[in-house]
Design an enzyme around this catalytic site. Structure first.
Site, PDB file in Angstrom:
ATOM      1  N   LYS A  11     -35.480  48.626  -7.089  1.00 49.81           N
ATOM      2  CA  LYS A  11     -35.386  47.433  -6.243  1.00 49.81           C
ATOM      3  C   LYS A  11     -34.097  47.452  -5.419  1.00 49.81           C
ATOM      4  O   LYS A  11     -33.209  48.277  -5.676  1.00 49.81           O
ATOM      5  CB  LYS A  11     -35.469  46.188  -7.137  1.00 49.81           C
ATOM      6  N   PHE A  59     -40.059  30.615  -9.383  1.00 48.89           N
ATOM      7  CA  PHE A  59     -39.125  31.613  -8.847  1.00 48.89           C
ATOM      8  C   PHE A  59     -39.775  32.521  -7.796  1.00 48.89           C
ATOM      9  O   PHE A  59     -39.127  33.433  -7.284  1.00 48.89           O
ATOM     10  CB  PHE A  59     -38.531  32.461  -9.982  1.00 48.89           C
ATOM     11  N   ARG A  92     -41.926  51.946 -19.204  1.00 50.87           N
ATOM     12  CA  ARG A  92     -41.531  50.565 -19.570  1.00 50.87           C
ATOM     13  C   ARG A  92     -40.415  50.592 -20.625  1.00 50.87           C
ATOM     14  O   ARG A  92     -39.536  49.737 -20.638  1.00 50.87           O
ATOM     15  CB  ARG A  92     -42.723  49.770 -20.128  1.00 50.87           C
ATOM     16  N   THR A  98     -38.508  42.443 -19.337  1.00 51.99           N
ATOM     17  CA  THR A  98     -38.327  41.755 -18.054  1.00 51.99           C
ATOM     18  C   THR A  98     -36.970  41.040 -17.929  1.00 51.99           C
ATOM     19  O   THR A  98     -36.308  41.139 -16.889  1.00 51.99           O
ATOM     20  CB  THR A  98     -39.467  40.710 -17.896  1.00 51.99           C
ATOM     21  N   ARG A 109     -32.717  47.982 -17.357  1.00 50.95           N
ATOM     22  CA  ARG A 109     -32.531  46.549 -17.091  1.00 50.95           C
ATOM     23  C   ARG A 109     -31.412  45.969 -17.950  1.00 50.95           C
ATOM     24  O   ARG A 109     -30.646  45.117 -17.503  1.00 50.95           O
ATOM     25  CB  ARG A 109     -33.850  45.814 -17.346  1.00 50.95           C
ATOM     26  N   ASN A 123     -33.534  42.618 -11.987  1.00 50.86           N
ATOM     27  CA  ASN A 123     -33.642  43.607 -13.059  1.00 50.86           C
ATOM     28  C   ASN A 123     -33.841  45.057 -12.592  1.00 50.86           C
ATOM     29  O   ASN A 123     -34.381  45.887 -13.314  1.00 50.86           O
ATOM     30  CB  ASN A 123     -34.700  43.177 -14.081  1.00 50.86           C
ATOM     31  N   HIS A 126     -38.877  48.079 -11.099  1.00 55.52           N
ATOM     32  CA  HIS A 126     -40.216  47.645 -11.471  1.00 55.52           C
ATOM     33  C   HIS A 126     -40.921  48.806 -12.159  1.00 55.52           C
ATOM     34  O   HIS A 126     -40.705  49.961 -11.805  1.00 55.52           O
ATOM     35  CB  HIS A 126     -41.001  47.255 -10.212  1.00 55.52           C
TER      36      HIS A 126
HETATM   37  P1  DAT Z   1     -42.131  42.855 -15.231  1.00 56.03           P
HETATM   38  O1  DAT Z   1     -41.357  43.194 -13.980  1.00 56.03           O
HETATM   39  O2  DAT Z   1     -41.343  43.141 -16.478  1.00 56.03           O
HETATM   40  O3  DAT Z   1     -43.514  43.460 -15.258  1.00 56.03           O
HETATM   41  P2  DAT Z   1     -43.370  40.358 -14.410  1.00 56.03           P
HETATM   42  O4  DAT Z   1     -44.417  41.193 -13.759  1.00 56.03           O
HETATM   43  O5  DAT Z   1     -43.814  39.258 -15.320  1.00 56.03           O
HETATM   44  O6  DAT Z   1     -42.336  41.254 -15.226  1.00 56.03           O
HETATM   45  O7  DAT Z   1     -42.444  39.673 -13.300  1.00 56.03           O
HETATM   46  C1  DAT Z   1     -42.085  40.352 -12.123  1.00 56.03           C
HETATM   47  C2  DAT Z   1     -40.642  40.067 -11.796  1.00 56.03           C
HETATM   48  O8  DAT Z   1     -40.428  38.657 -11.596  1.00 56.03           O
HETATM   49  C3  DAT Z   1     -39.662  40.441 -12.905  1.00 56.03           C
HETATM   50  O9  DAT Z   1     -39.321  41.802 -12.866  1.00 56.03           O
HETATM   51  C4  DAT Z   1     -38.489  39.535 -12.616  1.00 56.03           C
HETATM   52  C5  DAT Z   1     -39.147  38.266 -12.115  1.00 56.03           C
HETATM   53  N1  DAT Z   1     -39.390  37.319 -13.212  1.00 56.03           N
HETATM   54  C6  DAT Z   1     -40.417  37.354 -14.092  1.00 56.03           C
HETATM   55  N2  DAT Z   1     -40.379  36.339 -14.965  1.00 56.03           N
HETATM   56  C7  DAT Z   1     -39.288  35.613 -14.631  1.00 56.03           C
HETATM   57  C8  DAT Z   1     -38.688  34.416 -15.155  1.00 56.03           C
HETATM   58  N3  DAT Z   1     -39.218  33.755 -16.199  1.00 56.03           N
HETATM   59  N4  DAT Z   1     -37.560  33.953 -14.559  1.00 56.03           N
HETATM   60  C9  DAT Z   1     -37.046  34.610 -13.506  1.00 56.03           C
HETATM   61  N5  DAT Z   1     -37.547  35.736 -12.948  1.00 56.03           N
HETATM   62  C10 DAT Z   1     -38.655  36.246 -13.508  1.00 56.03           C
HETATM   63 MG    MG Z   2     -45.098  43.132 -14.032  1.00 54.47          MG
END
Ligand code: DAT
Ligand code: MG
Length: 168
Positions: A11, A59, A92, A98, A109, A123, A126
């Protein structure tokens, strides 16, 4: 263990912090193969499609700004496809969970992520989380010809009015 493909995106914070080398070195531990890579600017359309499953989250607007680079004055991301046995969970594992505060400190992360005062998880990378998600995302970020492996069925088509950039 079945061969799988998974999408990785470093990112804008990862590029801004000059972490591409560190992250690729960590991912090399998996012994997976890189079968595609590109550096690109993410437009709003791609950002929204990539994160469409989160569109009702509070968010979401910040997440779109983040992946487009608006928060870092850095509009590049690096997208890669890793391929091999158990690729999704191996990547992962290196990425970490996350929430960067909860992520293993040795994960990408955990080591490099942070939580913004707005609450957004910044973080660094992706990684696809299931085979269906990987396929959807890979087809969004890459054309068949950009991948050094025949991952999914494709067809050939002739586009007459196709506008294409060529070198002068
Ligand atoms: P991941 O990237 O671990 O697959 P995700 O697909 O649920 O997680 O979410 C995508 C992105 O959105 C994640 O990398 C960071 C942001 N994000 C997710 N859940 C969040 C939360 N509860 N508060 C803030 N940012 C969040
Ligand atoms: Mg995801």
């Amino acid at each position: 263990m079945a061969n799988e493909a998974t999408l990785v995106i470093i990112k804008p914070d990862g590029l801004k912090k000059s972490l591409t080398g560190n992250i690729l070195s960590r991912l090399a531990e998996t012994r997976l193969k890189i079968i595609a890579s590109r550096v690109l600017q993410v437009d709003e359309k791609l950002a929204v499609r990539h994160y469409e499953h989160l569109k009702n989250e509070p968010f979401f607007p910040d997440l779109i700004k983040y992946i487009m680079g608006d928060m870092h004055g850095e509009n590049r991301v690096m997208a890669l496809i890793y391929f091999g046995p158990d690729a999704i969970s191996k990547v992962r594992q290196i990425a970490g969970v996350t929430n960067p505060e909860k992520a293993d400190p040795v994960s990408v992360r955990g080591a490099y992520g942070r939580i913004l005062t707005t609450g957004l998880f910044e973080n660094v990378m992706h990684a696809s989380s299931s085979p269906d998600e990987a396929e959807r995302e890979i087809k969004l970020w890459f054309e068949p010809e950009e991948i050094a492996y025949e991952l999914y069925p494709y067809q050939e088509t002739i586009l007459n009015a196709y506008k294409k950039k060529v070198w002068k």
